[in-house]
Design a protein around this motif. Structure first.
Motif, short mmCIF file in Angstrom:
data_model
loop_
_atom_site.label_atom_id
_atom_site.label_comp_id
_atom_site.label_asym_id
_atom_site.label_seq_id
_atom_site.Cartn_x
_atom_site.Cartn_y
_atom_site.Cartn_z
N ARG A 162 58.77 -15.61 24.94
CA ARG A 162 57.94 -15.65 23.74
C ARG A 162 58.23 -16.91 22.94
O ARG A 162 57.32 -17.56 22.44
N CYS A 163 59.52 -17.24 22.79
CA CYS A 163 59.93 -18.44 22.04
C CYS A 163 59.39 -19.70 22.72
O CYS A 163 58.90 -20.62 22.06
N THR A 164 59.48 -19.74 24.04
CA THR A 164 58.98 -20.89 24.79
C THR A 164 57.47 -21.03 24.61
O THR A 164 56.97 -22.14 24.40
N CYS A 165 56.76 -19.92 24.67
CA CYS A 165 55.31 -19.95 24.47
C CYS A 165 54.97 -20.43 23.06
O CYS A 165 54.04 -21.22 22.87
N ALA A 166 55.73 -19.95 22.07
CA ALA A 166 55.49 -20.37 20.68
C ALA A 166 55.71 -21.87 20.52
O ALA A 166 54.93 -22.55 19.84
N ARG A 167 56.78 -22.38 21.15
CA ARG A 167 57.06 -23.81 21.09
C ARG A 167 55.93 -24.61 21.74
O ARG A 167 55.48 -25.62 21.21
N LYS A 168 55.47 -24.15 22.89
CA LYS A 168 54.37 -24.81 23.59
C LYS A 168 53.11 -24.80 22.74
O LYS A 168 52.47 -25.84 22.57
N ASN A 169 52.78 -23.65 22.16
CA ASN A 169 51.58 -23.54 21.33
C ASN A 169 51.68 -24.42 20.10
O ASN A 169 50.69 -25.04 19.69
N ALA A 170 52.88 -24.51 19.51
CA ALA A 170 53.07 -25.38 18.33
C ALA A 170 52.90 -26.84 18.71
O ALA A 170 52.29 -27.61 17.96
N SER A 171 53.38 -27.24 19.89
CA SER A 171 53.24 -28.64 20.30
C SER A 171 51.78 -28.98 20.61
O SER A 171 51.34 -30.09 20.35
N ILE A 172 51.03 -28.01 21.09
CA ILE A 172 49.62 -28.25 21.36
C ILE A 172 48.86 -28.41 20.07
O ILE A 172 47.99 -29.28 19.93
#
Length: 142
Positions: free
Chosen positions: A129-139
């Protein structure tokens, strides 16, 4: 087939297990398949797979302070009462009841808002979940 059983099923709801075993005639893999059948609380199950709407969730505050409090509270317990119980199941039940009461007192349940997103995917591990959140924030930032 292997001579040892390497797959295990763990649960903290032993009372909900209605059947468990090993499938000896399974050709799914090179070892025997294990299974467990559980009774599911339909209300809790429905809330986990329900709508994406925000839901109230329960969390425990676990930090160095509450851990220290837990250790202190556990050390205060007079565990000698367990020595007087001969039956292993009864002894475990008595231990678990006392331990759980200390745990619940040291780490009380706090109600909060889950936001609905992560609760709709209970199989998603926290790190993922944290990794997905980081990815979504970078996008969003690009």
């Amino acid at each position: 087939h292997s001579a040892t059983l390497i797959d295990h099923i763990f649960t903290n709801s032993c009372h909900a297990v209605t059947k468990s075993g090993v499938l000896s005639d399974s050709d799914l893999s090179d070892h025997l398949a294990t299974f467990a059948t559980l009774l599911i609380d339909q209300e809790k199950f429905s809330s986990k797979i329900g709508s994406e709407a925000k839901r109230e969730c329960q969390k425990r505050l676990i930090n160095s302070s509450t851990k220290e409090n837990f250790v202190k509270n556990t050390e205060k317990v007079d565990w000698t009462f367990l020595l007087e119980i001969d039956n292993a199941d009864e002894k475990f039940e008595a231990f678990n009841e006392k331990y759980s009461s200390v745990y619940n007192a040291s780490f009380p349940v706090k109600k909060g808002d889950s936001g609905g997103r992560s609760e709709s995917k209970p199989w998603l591990l926290k790190w993922l979940r944290c990794t997905c959140a980081r990815k979504n924030a970078s996008i969003k930032n690009t």
